[in-house]
Design an enzyme around this catalytic site. Structure first.
Site, PDB file in Angstrom:
ATOM      1  N   ALA A   2     -29.786  78.578  48.352  1.00 36.89           N
ATOM      2  CA  ALA A   2     -29.553  79.695  47.434  1.00 36.89           C
ATOM      3  C   ALA A   2     -30.515  80.842  47.724  1.00 36.89           C
ATOM      4  O   ALA A   2     -31.649  80.636  48.165  1.00 36.89           O
ATOM      5  CB  ALA A   2     -29.733  79.224  45.996  1.00 36.89           C
ATOM      6  N   GLY A  58     -28.152  74.342  49.264  1.00 34.17           N
ATOM      7  CA  GLY A  58     -26.750  74.734  49.346  1.00 34.17           C
ATOM      8  C   GLY A  58     -26.240  74.860  50.761  1.00 34.17           C
ATOM      9  O   GLY A  58     -25.037  74.715  51.008  1.00 34.17           O
ATOM     10  N   GLU A 112     -25.156  71.502  51.572  1.00 33.74           N
ATOM     11  CA  GLU A 112     -23.959  71.214  50.777  1.00 33.74           C
ATOM     12  C   GLU A 112     -22.716  71.817  51.418  1.00 33.74           C
ATOM     13  O   GLU A 112     -21.649  71.197  51.403  1.00 33.74           O
ATOM     14  CB  GLU A 112     -24.153  71.725  49.344  1.00 33.74           C
ATOM     15  N   GLU A 123     -33.710  70.494  46.320  1.00 34.53           N
ATOM     16  CA  GLU A 123     -33.718  71.180  45.031  1.00 34.53           C
ATOM     17  C   GLU A 123     -34.754  70.642  44.048  1.00 34.53           C
ATOM     18  O   GLU A 123     -35.242  71.374  43.176  1.00 34.53           O
ATOM     19  CB  GLU A 123     -32.316  71.103  44.395  1.00 34.53           C
TER      20      GLU A 123
END
Length: 326
Positions: A128, A173, A176, A196
């Site tokens: 992010a 992310g 991900e 995270e």
């Protein structure tokens, strides 16, 4: 029964279009070498070992470069993340551009495979965009994460094969996104992890679900609880990536291996590949009996195709088949 109905709906959603979808952007490519050039004169240049020239800039419009290769590589689409100043971090604009790109190829029957890579050296995606996130109101965070999660879900639901080429760090992310792809290829030096927990949050775009499915529940918990990053070699040992390759001087070894793999997929029957992907993705989530019923439903979709008849004719005539996705 509910699973079979969902499979039926997906079969309808994956109906194959014979016409060309409008391309998000069309980049010049040599029909012989699939050489591509970005025409931003103010951008930086990065050369690769295939003689390819990659340009990258910090213009928001250039956060994602979409390339439709042609010639022998026709049917291969490359999504290149391009935010050098932000280490390819996931921003609102990047989510918007990627969502548009995914939507543009979703029903394009001419697309045989998709490669997701980075145009920035040593980085795949750092997760992010925390600088942007820090400026968000608390009420804005949830909706943004939902949009990012929806994007990654749509990436995972693309009907054609998707390959993540990880030539640098894929964190949070970024990993991900890679986990949503069918196949992951990493350079030995690439770093990957769902980190995270270091920020007192959890993976919010599918990481808690896709990582255990990739490497097993216990190992996934260990990596997430420890916020640990692993290199390409360890990722290969864990089953997080399918292939780990020695990085080259131009820093695109994973991309080149992904391109080789896409070229292996290209000559095969495109409808068959899409149906195989659907059968695997849906079947792995259910019991064997239901999975076999899903396989039967997917097999039924290939029986009336022209490609199936072409495959039989080519076998009889001892020549390479010429599949058209029909």
């Amino acid at each position: 029964m509910a699973v079979l109905m969902r499979c039926k709906n997906l079969l309808q959603a994956f109906s194959f279009q014979t016409g060309h979808a409008e391309h998000l952007c069309r980049l010049r490519a040599s029909s012989k070498s699939s050489r591509y050039v970005f025409s931003d004169e103010a951008s930086c240049v990065r050369s690769t070992s295939l003689g390819l020239t990659r340009h990258y800039s910090s213009d928001a419009k250039e956060d994602l470069q979409v390339r439709y290769l042609d010639g022998q590589d026709s049917g291969i689409v490359v999504f290149g993340i391009n935010r050098p100043k932000a280490k390819n971090a996931i921003s609102r604009n990047l989510v918007k551009l990627m969502s548009e790109a995914v939507e543009s190829i979703k029903k394009n029957g001419k697309v045989r495979s998709v490669i997701l890579c980075s145009l920035v050296p040593d980085i795949f995606c750092a997760g992010a965009d925390l600088k942007e996130r820090a400026k968000m109101q608390q009420s804005e965070v949830g909706p943004f994460v939902s949009k990012a999660r929806a994007l990654i879900t749509e990436l995972g639901n693309l009907p054609m094969p998707t390959i993540a080429a990880i030539d640098g760090a894929a964190l949070g992310g970024g990993l991900e996104m890679a986990l949503a792809c069918d196949i992951r290829i990493a350079s030995n030096s690439a770093k990957m992890g769902l980190v995270e927990a270091k920020l007192a949050i959890i993976p919010g775009a599918g990481g808690t679900q896709r990582l255990p499915r990739a490497i097993g529940v216990s190992l996934a918990k260990e990596l997430i609880f420890a916020a640990r990053a692993v290199d390409g070699l360890e990722a290969s040992r864990l089953g997080l990536v399918s292939h780990s390759v020695e990085q080259n001087k131009s820093g695109d070894a994973a991309y080149l291996r992904a391109l080789e793999l896409a070229r292996e997929f290209n000559p095969q029957g495109p409808i068959a590949i899409r149906m195989a992907k659907l059968a695997i993705n849906q079947g792995i989530e259910v019991d064997l009996s239901t999975g076999l019923a899903i396989e039967e439903a997917c097999y039924a979709q290939v029986i009336p195709t022209k490609d199936r008849l072409e495959g039989l004719a080519a076998f009889k005539e001892k020549r390479p088949p010429r599949f058209k996705g029909e």
